[in-house]
Design a protein around this motif. Structure first.
Motif, mmCIF file in Angstrom:
data_model
loop_
_atom_site.group_PDB
_atom_site.id
_atom_site.type_symbol
_atom_site.label_atom_id
_atom_site.label_comp_id
_atom_site.label_asym_id
_atom_site.label_seq_id
_atom_site.Cartn_x
_atom_site.Cartn_y
_atom_site.Cartn_z
ATOM 1 N N TRP A 43 22.449 21.556 -20.234
ATOM 2 C CA TRP A 43 21.873 20.289 -19.766
ATOM 3 C C TRP A 43 21.169 20.552 -18.444
ATOM 4 O O TRP A 43 21.803 20.929 -17.457
ATOM 5 C CB TRP A 43 22.964 19.227 -19.601
ATOM 6 N N ASN A 44 19.851 20.425 -18.450
ATOM 7 C CA ASN A 44 19.058 20.579 -17.241
ATOM 8 C C ASN A 44 17.914 19.582 -17.295
ATOM 9 O O ASN A 44 17.880 18.715 -18.178
ATOM 10 C CB ASN A 44 18.564 22.025 -17.097
ATOM 11 N N GLU A 45 16.973 19.693 -16.350
ATOM 12 C CA GLU A 45 15.889 18.710 -16.305
ATOM 13 C C GLU A 45 14.949 18.815 -17.494
ATOM 14 O O GLU A 45 14.175 17.902 -17.760
ATOM 15 C CB GLU A 45 15.097 18.846 -15.011
ATOM 16 N N GLY A 46 15.013 19.928 -18.236
ATOM 17 C CA GLY A 46 14.131 20.110 -19.375
ATOM 18 C C GLY A 46 14.699 19.654 -20.694
ATOM 19 O O GLY A 46 13.976 19.121 -21.544
ATOM 20 N N ARG A 47 16.006 19.833 -20.883
ATOM 21 C CA ARG A 47 16.569 19.498 -22.195
ATOM 22 C C ARG A 47 18.079 19.369 -22.136
ATOM 23 O O ARG A 47 18.742 19.814 -21.197
ATOM 24 C CB ARG A 47 16.191 20.567 -23.218
ATOM 25 N N LEU A 48 18.617 18.757 -23.190
ATOM 26 C CA LEU A 48 20.053 18.697 -23.460
ATOM 27 C C LEU A 48 20.280 19.366 -24.804
ATOM 28 O O LEU A 48 19.636 19.005 -25.799
ATOM 29 C CB LEU A 48 20.539 17.248 -23.510
ATOM 30 N N MET A 49 21.182 20.339 -24.842
ATOM 31 C CA MET A 49 21.493 21.050 -26.078
ATOM 32 C C MET A 49 22.896 20.669 -26.529
ATOM 33 O O MET A 49 23.857 20.767 -25.762
ATOM 34 C CB MET A 49 21.401 22.552 -25.863
ATOM 35 N N LEU A 50 23.002 20.243 -27.779
ATOM 36 C CA LEU A 50 24.284 19.890 -28.381
ATOM 37 C C LEU A 50 24.572 20.824 -29.541
ATOM 38 O O LEU A 50 23.680 21.144 -30.330
ATOM 39 C CB LEU A 50 24.265 18.445 -28.888
ATOM 40 N N ALA A 51 25.826 21.248 -29.658
ATOM 41 C CA ALA A 51 26.264 22.067 -30.786
ATOM 42 C C ALA A 51 27.374 21.340 -31.515
ATOM 43 O O ALA A 51 28.188 20.636 -30.898
ATOM 44 C CB ALA A 51 26.758 23.436 -30.300
#
Length: 608
Positions: free
Chosen positions: A299-307
């Motif tokens: 999770w950063n200013e560019g994207r959120l990654m969920l698995a």
């Protein structure tokens, strides 16, 4: 080619190439290059050598005093710019990619080509990972950042939607049936007057960090929420919360609440891990862990990654991962276009642009509205003035002219079966008469709104101007707006309210700290509304409860404390091979049940 080298090449091209074609020598000095690259001449030589090795430039150093060096650009700027922007996007650096294009691509077609590429980048795709297994991933763009993933501090629907992917509550609301169903609690009960409730926890549930769910986690979550959080309204009449067994929580209330189990369905009542929150403090909320169907991996200013949570107690999600890309609104592509492309299966053979798409569309259980700030001096203190504004806004015309997701004129918070056929009063002549009766002297009013409501506020501003009412629009920065800063400076605020859990969310709108309704209403009205809410929560039937809450809404409408404007729709278009597509009451796709039926699979009659 390394990104750093490519960016330096573009910086040099931007400064020195001008209208010069590729392959034409340009006279420069090492000092000129050092000024552009912000480094020493020694480092400039190293950078030039690297660029030569990669075939980007030809460099002819000057020989002797007064002889300038020559630089030859050998790579097309737009090709390199597009390639670099794509690589940035694949790393999740969408904001940087758009900033790069904005800096170097003015006057070119790079932004349009990058936009086309993004529309294929977003959506569903089965990808090979580690060279040996297929990973089903859904990528989707949004045009605003997540403010918080703390359930006790959440205000807005997208944040709440992501929280529901990561966390679970004791119970959940099945929106299809309207029934409360088990979640972390497998069973619950209350006494005869609904002042004592007990919830019994499942066995074998673990947080994403591997720690088992315990009764202590539930106690900690509820006491934390109750202590000093914006959503303490959920536990508004709680006397005690205690464990009465290794897996049973007992909650005693000062007043009857026959829908308290629905309160526990609220996103804000999601259970958090005691040990991790206490140990990590604020750092926990940068990468929180819950018990939900998806885990946060980035999770950063560019994207959120969920698995996908592989051991989710209600069954593993079909998707392996979800990527939420935060698109910068000042440089991004249109949200409508992205949404239409969102659920395209890029592994399908049907990739022509006129392919038939299925769609799902739901009417949002809420509305766009304006609340008047009764704690601020101004024309809005006059009920005649407030009623005049209500009468001069032609909702039907607003929908026709602005279009998009705007669907029906709003008579109240939520749509009902009569909404498609109901008209809302529009009478500009009566509005002018009321303005004269109110003694309105042309004092401007200040209207606050978020950036997504620019068109709505401009339209209202124009209609008011036709009747001699100047409206100053204040579009708030996203974070400030969502944190409710400067709300006291507004004469009125335009925003959207979503009642995704029916009566519970209606109570929330009146009692949540920071709610515009709570902040703007007279204290006398607020105290009266609390009494009505207590009567509603004690009601033995749904109809009786609806009548009690309806009286608050009716008074808001009749005294024009609130101007109900528009009911909106939520929708998604997708290829038929994508299954399990549902739009939640919050307006977003539920990720857990999305799956893909490949072209080689045949659906049987009656199958889904």
């Amino acid at each position: 080619m390394q990104s750093g080298t490519a960016e330096r090449y573009l910086d040099l091209y931007h400064r020195f190439a001008g209208e010069t074609s590729i392959g034409t020598p340009i006279e420069v000095s090492l000092e000129d290059l050092a000024d552009v690259l912000f480094c020493t001449t020694r480092n400039v030589k190293l950078i030039l050598r690297k660029m030569e090795e990669e075939g980007l430039i030809a460099w002819q150093p000057g020989r002797g005093r007064g002889n300038r060096s020559r630089l030859v650009f050998q790579s097309e700027r737009d090709v390199m710019l597009l390639d670099l922007a794509r690589r940035m996007a694949q790393r999740g650096e969408y904001k940087l990619a758009f900033e790069l294009i904005h800096k170097h691509g003015i006057g070119s077609q790079v932004k349009e080509r990058f936009t086309d590429w993004l529309n294929h980048h977003f959506g569903y795709r089965a990808e090979v990972e580690d060279g040996k297994r297929l990973v089903d991933t859904l990528r989707m763009p949004v045009h605003y950042p997540i403010v918080t993933l703390d359930p006790g501090d959440v205000y807005f629907s997208f944040d709440a939607h992501i929280i529901r992917q990561v966390f679970d509550g004791l119970v959940a609301l099945d929106t299809a049936t309207g029934r409360v169903v088990p979640a972390l609690a497998h069973a619950w009960e209350c006494n005869s007057d609904a002042t004592v409730w007990q919830f019994h926890l499942r066995k074998g549930v673990h947080f994403h960090n591997g720690h088992p769910l315990t009764v202590e986690d539930v106690l900690f979550t509820l006491e934390r929420l109750r202590a000093d959080m914006p959503h303490s309204w959920v536990l508004r009449s709680v006397l005690t919360i205690k464990a009465v067994g290794p897996r049973t929580i007992r909650i005693e209330l000062a007043k009857p609440n026959r829908i308290f189990h629905r309160f526990m369905c609220s996103t804000t009542a999601s259970i958090v891990p005691k040990e991790a929150v206490l140990k990590e403090g604020e750092a926990f909320w940068q990468s929180p862990v819950g018990t939900g169907p998806f885990m946060i991996t980035e999770w950063n200013e560019g994207r959120l990654m969920l698995a996908a949570n592989p051991s989710y107690y209600l069954g593993r999600a079909h998707l392996d991962g979800v990527e939420i890309a935060f698109m910068p609104p000042e440089h991004g592509v249109s949200s409508r276009k992205c949404w239409e492309k969102l659920l395209v299966d890029h592994n399908s053979q049907e990739q022509h642009s006129d392919m038939d798409l299925d769609s799902v569309e739901v009417l949002s259980q809420g509305c766009t509205l304006i609340t008047w700030n009764m704690g601020r001096l101004g024309p809005q203190q006059s009920p005649l003035f407030r009623k005049a504004i209500d009468l001069l806004i032609d909702r039907k015309r607003m929908i026709e002219e602005l279009g998009e997701e705007r669907m029906y004129p709003a008579h109240g918070f939520r749509p009902d079966e009569h909404t498609p056929y109901r008209s809302v009063r529009y009478n500009p002549a009566e509005a002018d008469m009321l303005l004269r009766a109110a003694g309105y002297d042309g004092t401007p009013i200040t209207l606050f709104a978020g950036s997504s409501y620019r068109e709505d506020t401009a339209w209202i501003q124009a209609r008011c101007a036709e009747h001699g009412i100047p409206v100053n629009i204040r579009i708030q920065d996203g974070i400030d707006y969502k944190r409710r800063r400067n709300v006291k400076e507004a004469d009125c605020v335009l925003y959207n309210i979503v009642l995704d859990q029916d009566e519970v969310c209606e109570v929330e709108s009146y009692e949540q700290q920071g709610s515009f309704l709570k902040e703007h209403l007279h204290p006398e009205f607020f105290e009266w509304s609390k009494q009505q809410i207590d009567l509603a929560l004690a009601a033995k039937t749904d109809d009786e409860r609806r009548i009690q809450l309806g009286q608050i809404e009716e008074r808001l409408r009749e005294e024009s404390y609130v101007l109900f404007l528009i009911h909106r729709k939520n929708n998604a278009a997708y290829q038929p091979g994508l299954k399990g597509i549902t739009v939640s009451p919050l307006g977003w796709i539920d990720f857990k049940d999305v799956w893909v039926q490949s072209a080689g699979q045949v659906a049987l009659g009656g199958g889904g």
